[in-house]
Design a protein around this motif. Structure first.
Motif, PDB file in Angstrom:
ATOM      1  N   GLY A  40     -43.078 -35.218 -84.148  1.00 57.78           N
ATOM      2  CA  GLY A  40     -42.103 -34.381 -84.826  1.00 57.78           C
ATOM      3  C   GLY A  40     -41.056 -33.940 -83.837  1.00 57.78           C
ATOM      4  N   GLN A  41     -40.093 -33.176 -84.312  1.00 53.96           N
ATOM      5  CA  GLN A  41     -38.990 -32.733 -83.467  1.00 53.96           C
ATOM      6  C   GLN A  41     -39.189 -31.335 -82.896  1.00 53.96           C
ATOM      7  OE1 GLN A  41     -35.963 -33.015 -86.442  1.00 53.96           O
ATOM      8  NE2 GLN A  41     -35.410 -35.107 -85.865  1.00 53.96           N
ATOM      9  N   PHE A  42     -40.057 -30.540 -83.527  1.00 57.07           N
ATOM     10  CA  PHE A  42     -40.171 -29.139 -83.127  1.00 57.07           C
ATOM     11  C   PHE A  42     -41.535 -28.574 -83.494  1.00 57.07           C
ATOM     12  CE2 PHE A  42     -38.602 -29.247 -87.446  1.00 57.07           C
ATOM     13  CZ  PHE A  42     -39.336 -28.262 -88.085  1.00 57.07           C
ATOM     14  N   VAL A  43     -41.816 -27.370 -82.956  1.00 61.38           N
ATOM     15  CA  VAL A  43     -42.958 -26.546 -83.346  1.00 61.38           C
ATOM     16  C   VAL A  43     -42.402 -25.180 -83.716  1.00 61.38           C
ATOM     17  CG1 VAL A  43     -44.679 -27.764 -81.961  1.00 61.38           C
ATOM     18  CG2 VAL A  43     -43.401 -25.869 -80.939  1.00 61.38           C
ATOM     19  N   LEU A  44     -43.257 -24.307 -84.230  1.00 60.02           N
ATOM     20  CA  LEU A  44     -42.830 -22.955 -84.595  1.00 60.02           C
ATOM     21  C   LEU A  44     -43.433 -21.935 -83.638  1.00 60.02           C
ATOM     22  CD1 LEU A  44     -43.245 -23.195 -88.474  1.00 60.02           C
ATOM     23  CD2 LEU A  44     -41.155 -23.490 -87.121  1.00 60.02           C
ATOM     24  N   CYS A  45     -42.638 -20.953 -83.271  1.00 63.36           N
ATOM     25  CA  CYS A  45     -43.106 -19.864 -82.417  1.00 63.36           C
ATOM     26  C   CYS A  45     -44.151 -19.055 -83.170  1.00 63.36           C
ATOM     27  CB  CYS A  45     -41.930 -18.976 -82.020  1.00 63.36           C
ATOM     28  SG  CYS A  45     -42.403 -17.536 -81.042  1.00 63.36           S
ATOM     29  N   ALA A  46     -45.294 -18.821 -82.530  1.00 59.85           N
ATOM     30  CA  ALA A  46     -46.382 -18.075 -83.156  1.00 59.85           C
ATOM     31  C   ALA A  46     -46.032 -16.610 -83.379  1.00 59.85           C
ATOM     32  CB  ALA A  46     -47.645 -18.180 -82.299  1.00 59.85           C
ATOM     33  N   VAL A  47     -45.055 -16.084 -82.665  1.00 63.41           N
ATOM     34  CA  VAL A  47     -44.671 -14.675 -82.788  1.00 63.41           C
ATOM     35  C   VAL A  47     -43.507 -14.494 -83.749  1.00 63.41           C
ATOM     36  CG1 VAL A  47     -43.784 -12.668 -81.530  1.00 63.41           C
ATOM     37  CG2 VAL A  47     -45.571 -14.097 -80.515  1.00 63.41           C
ATOM     38  N   SER A  48     -42.435 -15.250 -83.540  1.00 59.22           N
ATOM     39  CA  SER A  48     -41.213 -15.046 -84.320  1.00 59.22           C
ATOM     40  C   SER A  48     -41.071 -15.996 -85.502  1.00 59.22           C
ATOM     41  CB  SER A  48     -39.986 -15.217 -83.419  1.00 59.22           C
ATOM     42  OG  SER A  48     -39.860 -16.579 -83.023  1.00 59.22           O
ATOM     43  N   GLY A  49     -41.800 -17.111 -85.473  1.00 61.24           N
ATOM     44  CA  GLY A  49     -41.661 -18.122 -86.511  1.00 61.24           C
ATOM     45  C   GLY A  49     -40.443 -19.013 -86.319  1.00 61.24           C
ATOM     46  N   GLU A  50     -39.694 -18.795 -85.227  1.00 63.56           N
ATOM     47  CA  GLU A  50     -38.500 -19.594 -84.956  1.00 63.56           C
ATOM     48  C   GLU A  50     -38.863 -21.009 -84.530  1.00 63.56           C
ATOM     49  OE1 GLU A  50     -35.303 -17.844 -82.605  1.00 63.56           O
ATOM     50  OE2 GLU A  50     -36.408 -15.953 -82.716  1.00 63.56           O
ATOM     51  N   ARG A  51     -37.960 -21.922 -84.823  1.00 69.06           N
ATOM     52  CA  ARG A  51     -38.108 -23.325 -84.442  1.00 69.06           C
ATOM     53  C   ARG A  51     -37.913 -23.473 -82.927  1.00 69.06           C
ATOM     54  NH1 ARG A  51     -34.883 -28.465 -86.963  1.00 69.06           N
ATOM     55  NH2 ARG A  51     -34.834 -29.643 -85.042  1.00 69.06           N
ATOM     56  N   ILE A  52     -38.760 -24.285 -82.303  1.00 67.44           N
ATOM     57  CA  ILE A  52     -38.639 -24.600 -80.880  1.00 67.44           C
ATOM     58  C   ILE A  52     -38.624 -26.126 -80.756  1.00 67.44           C
ATOM     59  CG2 ILE A  52     -39.580 -24.300 -78.569  1.00 67.44           C
ATOM     60  CD1 ILE A  52     -41.431 -22.086 -79.863  1.00 67.44           C
ATOM     61  N   GLY A  99     -40.076 -17.930 -75.972  1.00 68.70           N
ATOM     62  CA  GLY A  99     -39.712 -17.562 -74.604  1.00 68.70           C
ATOM     63  C   GLY A  99     -40.732 -16.611 -74.012  1.00 68.70           C
ATOM     64  N   ALA A 100     -40.412 -16.113 -72.833  1.00 71.94           N
ATOM     65  CA  ALA A 100     -41.308 -15.196 -72.131  1.00 71.94           C
ATOM     66  C   ALA A 100     -41.593 -13.911 -72.919  1.00 71.94           C
ATOM     67  CB  ALA A 100     -40.754 -14.874 -70.747  1.00 71.94           C
ATOM     68  N   PRO A 101     -40.594 -13.304 -73.581  1.00 63.51           N
ATOM     69  CA  PRO A 101     -40.893 -12.075 -74.339  1.00 63.51           C
ATOM     70  C   PRO A 101     -41.927 -12.309 -75.446  1.00 63.51           C
ATOM     71  CG  PRO A 101     -38.529 -12.281 -74.016  1.00 63.51           C
ATOM     72  CD  PRO A 101     -39.149 -13.577 -73.566  1.00 63.51           C
ATOM     73  N   GLU A 102     -41.815 -13.427 -76.148  1.00 65.41           N
ATOM     74  CA  GLU A 102     -42.764 -13.727 -77.226  1.00 65.41           C
ATOM     75  C   GLU A 102     -44.144 -14.044 -76.662  1.00 65.41           C
ATOM     76  OE1 GLU A 102     -38.662 -14.578 -78.750  1.00 65.41           O
ATOM     77  OE2 GLU A 102     -39.723 -15.100 -76.917  1.00 65.41           O
ATOM     78  N   ALA A 103     -44.194 -14.762 -75.538  1.00 65.94           N
ATOM     79  CA  ALA A 103     -45.478 -15.071 -74.906  1.00 65.94           C
ATOM     80  C   ALA A 103     -46.174 -13.783 -74.463  1.00 65.94           C
ATOM     81  CB  ALA A 103     -45.275 -16.007 -73.721  1.00 65.94           C
ATOM     82  N   THR A 104     -45.399 -12.877 -73.866  1.00 68.92           N
ATOM     83  CA  THR A 104     -45.953 -11.590 -73.432  1.00 68.92           C
ATOM     84  C   THR A 104     -46.451 -10.780 -74.624  1.00 68.92           C
ATOM     85  OG1 THR A 104     -44.494 -11.563 -71.505  1.00 68.92           O
ATOM     86  CG2 THR A 104     -45.449  -9.449 -72.192  1.00 68.92           C
ATOM     87  N   GLN A 105     -45.661 -10.740 -75.682  1.00 67.97           N
ATOM     88  CA  GLN A 105     -46.057 -10.005 -76.888  1.00 67.97           C
ATOM     89  C   GLN A 105     -47.372 -10.557 -77.452  1.00 67.97           C
ATOM     90  OE1 GLN A 105     -43.006  -9.890 -79.889  1.00 67.97           O
ATOM     91  NE2 GLN A 105     -44.294  -8.830 -81.348  1.00 67.97           N
ATOM     92  N   ALA A 106     -47.503 -11.862 -77.496  1.00 68.70           N
ATOM     93  CA  ALA A 106     -48.730 -12.478 -78.022  1.00 68.70           C
ATOM     94  C   ALA A 106     -49.927 -12.154 -77.145  1.00 68.70           C
ATOM     95  CB  ALA A 106     -48.555 -13.986 -78.136  1.00 68.70           C
ATOM     96  N   MET A 107     -49.756 -12.229 -75.827  1.00 60.86           N
ATOM     97  CA  MET A 107     -50.867 -11.940 -74.919  1.00 60.86           C
ATOM     98  C   MET A 107     -51.304 -10.477 -75.051  1.00 60.86           C
ATOM     99  SD  MET A 107     -51.602 -14.763 -73.595  1.00 60.86           S
ATOM    100  CE  MET A 107     -50.755 -15.925 -74.648  1.00 60.86           C
ATOM    101  N   LEU A 108     -50.350  -9.560 -75.157  1.00 54.05           N
ATOM    102  CA  LEU A 108     -50.686  -8.143 -75.320  1.00 54.05           C
ATOM    103  C   LEU A 108     -51.391  -7.900 -76.656  1.00 54.05           C
ATOM    104  CD1 LEU A 108     -47.474  -6.471 -73.877  1.00 54.05           C
ATOM    105  CD2 LEU A 108     -49.746  -6.616 -72.807  1.00 54.05           C
ATOM    106  N   ARG A 109     -50.907  -8.547 -77.710  1.00 51.65           N
ATOM    107  CA  ARG A 109     -51.517  -8.400 -79.030  1.00 51.65           C
ATOM    108  C   ARG A 109     -52.968  -8.883 -79.014  1.00 51.65           C
ATOM    109  NH1 ARG A 109     -48.312 -11.718 -82.614  1.00 51.65           N
ATOM    110  NH2 ARG A 109     -49.665 -13.378 -81.943  1.00 51.65           N
ATOM    111  N   HIS A 110     -53.204 -10.017 -78.404  1.00 44.79           N
ATOM    112  CA  HIS A 110     -54.567 -10.553 -78.358  1.00 44.79           C
ATOM    113  C   HIS A 110     -55.468  -9.745 -77.414  1.00 44.79           C
ATOM    114  CE1 HIS A 110     -54.031 -13.979 -80.976  1.00 44.79           C
ATOM    115  NE2 HIS A 110     -52.845 -14.139 -80.440  1.00 44.79           N
TER     116      HIS A 110
END
Length: 71
Positions: free
Chosen positions: A24-36, A54-65
């Protein structure tokens, strides 16, 4: 359903690379749902098998988990 989006790739996230399971051409961000687009995919979690825009979404996900694990 996300799996029905044309161009959505299925990925197995590893360290330090990812493997394309379904092309495929892209995946979806697990935090924002945006196309990557795959050519700019830089942030993901092998443990959670999630991609992040990006880094902010990765950090948010790690903190949430982390917070969920402590609860």
């Amino acid at each position: 359903m996300a799996a029905d989006i044309p161009g959505l790739a299925k990925i197995r996230y590893g360290t330090p690379h990812f493997e394309v399971i379904k092309p495929g051409q892209f995946v979806l961000c697990a935090v924002s749902g945006e196309r990557i687009d795959l050519d700019i995919l830089t942030y993901w979690s092998e443990a959670l098998q999630e991609a992040y825009r990006g880094a902010p979404e990765a950090t948010q996900a790690m903190l949430r988990h982390r917070d969920a694990d402590e609860a």
